[in-house]
Enzyme design. Structure first.
Site, PDB file in Angstrom:
ATOM      1  N   HIS A 104       0.975  -1.144  -0.014  1.00 23.88           N
ATOM      2  CA  HIS A 104      -0.147  -0.458   0.285  1.00 23.88           C
ATOM      3  C   HIS A 104       0.826   1.219   0.041  1.00 23.88           C
ATOM      4  CE1 HIS A 104       0.985  -0.141   4.353  1.00 23.88           C
ATOM      5  NE2 HIS A 104       0.733   0.645   4.628  1.00 23.88           N
ATOM      6  N   HIS A 124       1.793   4.026   1.389  1.00 25.43           N
ATOM      7  CA  HIS A 124       2.002   4.928   2.860  1.00 25.43           C
ATOM      8  C   HIS A 124       3.079   5.042   2.659  1.00 25.43           C
ATOM      9  CE1 HIS A 124      -1.616   4.326   5.980  1.00 25.43           C
ATOM     10  NE2 HIS A 124      -1.384   5.081   4.756  1.00 25.43           N
ATOM     11  N   ASP A 134       5.988   4.587   4.759  1.00 23.80           N
ATOM     12  CA  ASP A 134       6.804   3.425   5.771  1.00 23.80           C
ATOM     13  C   ASP A 134       6.938   2.097   4.976  1.00 23.80           C
ATOM     14  OD1 ASP A 134       4.222   3.358   6.558  1.00 23.80           O
ATOM     15  OD2 ASP A 134       4.721   2.611   8.087  1.00 23.80           O
ATOM     16  N   HIS A 135       5.916   2.235   3.515  1.00 22.00           N
ATOM     17  CA  HIS A 135       6.511   1.255   2.754  1.00 22.00           C
ATOM     18  C   HIS A 135       6.654   1.302   1.452  1.00 22.00           C
ATOM     19  CE1 HIS A 135       3.513  -0.866   5.352  1.00 22.00           C
ATOM     20  NE2 HIS A 135       2.964   0.000   6.262  1.00 22.00           N
ATOM     21  N   HIS A 195      -7.283  -1.182   5.796  1.00 23.92           N
ATOM     22  CA  HIS A 195      -5.923   0.306   6.012  1.00 23.92           C
ATOM     23  C   HIS A 195      -6.218   0.855   5.368  1.00 23.92           C
ATOM     24  CE1 HIS A 195      -3.125   1.091   8.095  1.00 23.92           C
ATOM     25  NE2 HIS A 195      -2.288   1.174   7.381  1.00 23.92           N
ATOM     26  N   ASP A 232       0.439  -3.930   6.355  1.00 24.64           N
ATOM     27  CA  ASP A 232      -0.998  -3.227   6.897  1.00 24.64           C
ATOM     28  C   ASP A 232      -2.110  -3.984   7.449  1.00 24.64           C
ATOM     29  OD1 ASP A 232       2.223  -2.003   7.754  1.00 24.64           O
ATOM     30  OD2 ASP A 232       0.546  -0.051   8.287  1.00 24.64           O
ATOM     31  N   HIS A 257       4.322  -4.385  10.275  1.00 26.46           N
ATOM     32  CA  HIS A 257       5.231  -3.849  11.496  1.00 26.46           C
ATOM     33  C   HIS A 257       5.450  -5.281  12.792  1.00 26.46           C
ATOM     34  CE1 HIS A 257       4.136   0.853  10.665  1.00 26.46           C
ATOM     35  NE2 HIS A 257       3.790  -0.171  10.004  1.00 26.46           N
TER      36      HIS A 257
HETATM   37 ZN   LIG Z   1       0.275   1.926   7.154  1.00 29.88          ZN
END
Ligand SMILES: [Zn+2]
Length: 270
Positions: free
Chosen positions: A66, A68, A70-71, A126, A143, A181
């Site tokens: 996805h 975001h 942090d990915h 998410h 996530d 995570h």
């Molecule tokens: Zn995420």
């Protein structure tokens, strides 16, 4: 023991887990026959480049669950050094949400990696374009499903996320869950508030505390394990329903989507 010593043999796939940022995991998935390498969810580039150099792997492709940061934030540097196709959802492709994305994937699409391949499950909730990548014995769940928990509902709603988790729950019990995570400890603390008498959960809490004290990853877990303590896969369990109802009025406690929704709201406040 460095962070790259954790080489796990998975039939024809080697998986290397890379702890990045504060509590994210990126992964290298390597076909053991051809050495073709996929980089999964690179939220930063330095650790990933270091691991690629260390193992002398060249990425054949990038897999993104996805959009975001942090990915995906490592993609620009990685693609500059190792140009290769970037696979994410068709939804994210149409909205240009993933940098350098070249291919858009839908439900049941496959991505080949050497002699192995990944199959796509659409798992909105998410984010609306979230996808998971499954193979013979594992899943990159991003996530959507965490050990002991699930992702927050940033873009989708509870019924969407419930359906997405049910799709994952329908995979084989032996499926290894490689999530995005290391949230297991706090997720299980929340689970304990709802099922204090769940002995499997209590044993898991103790195991996870021991591992985290030594800075050992708690990932992967198995789907079978998750079904035994993850509150977001247990909307049908009487003790959990009873606990949730004490804190939150549920119109129909026999409706697992409503129980899930209330559980997710309680976790947001935990
Ligand atoms: Zn995420």
């Amino acid at each position: 023991m460095g962070p790259y010593s954790d080489l796990i043999f998975q039939m024809s796939l080697h998986l290397i887990q890379l702890p990045i940022l504060t509590d994210n995991y990126a992964y290298l998935a390597v076909c053991s026959q051809t050495k073709a390498c996929a980089v999964v969810d690179p939220g930063e580039s330095d650790s990933v480049l270091e691991a690629l150099d260390h193992h002398k792997f060249t990425p054949s492709l990038y897999l993104i669950t996805h959009h975001h940061g942090d990915h995906v934030d490592g993609l620009s540097s990685l693609v500059a050094r190792y140009p290769a196709p970037v696979y994410g959802s068709q939804f994210d492709l149409e909205r240009h949400q993933i940098p350098h994305q070249t291919f858009g994937l839908r439900e049941n699409d496959t991505v080949a990696l050497g002699i192995s391949s990944f199959s796509v499950i659409e798992t909105p909730g998410h984010t609306l374009g979230h996808i998971c990548f499954t193979w013979s014995d594992g899943i990159f769940s991003g996530d959507t499903l965490f050990a002991g928990g699930c992702g927050r509902l940033f873009e989708g709603d509870a019924s969407m996320m419930y359906m997405s988790l049910q799709k994952i729950a329908a995979l084989s019990d032996h499926t290894l869950i490689y999530c995005g995570h290391e949230y297991t400890d706090s997720n299980l603390a929340f689970a304990h508030t709802l099922e204090p008498n769940n002995s499997t959960l209590n044993q898991k809490i103790s195991d996870v505390k021991t591992k985290r004290a030594k800075n050992i990853s708690t990932i992967p877990t198995t789907l079978k394990e998750e079904k035994s303590y993850n509150p977001f896969l247990r909307a049908h369990v009487p003790e959990l329903i009873h606990s949730v109802q004490k804190l939150f009025e549920i119109k129909n406690p026999k409706d697992p989507t409503l129980v899930f929704e209330a559980t997710r709201l309680l976790k947001d406040q935990f």
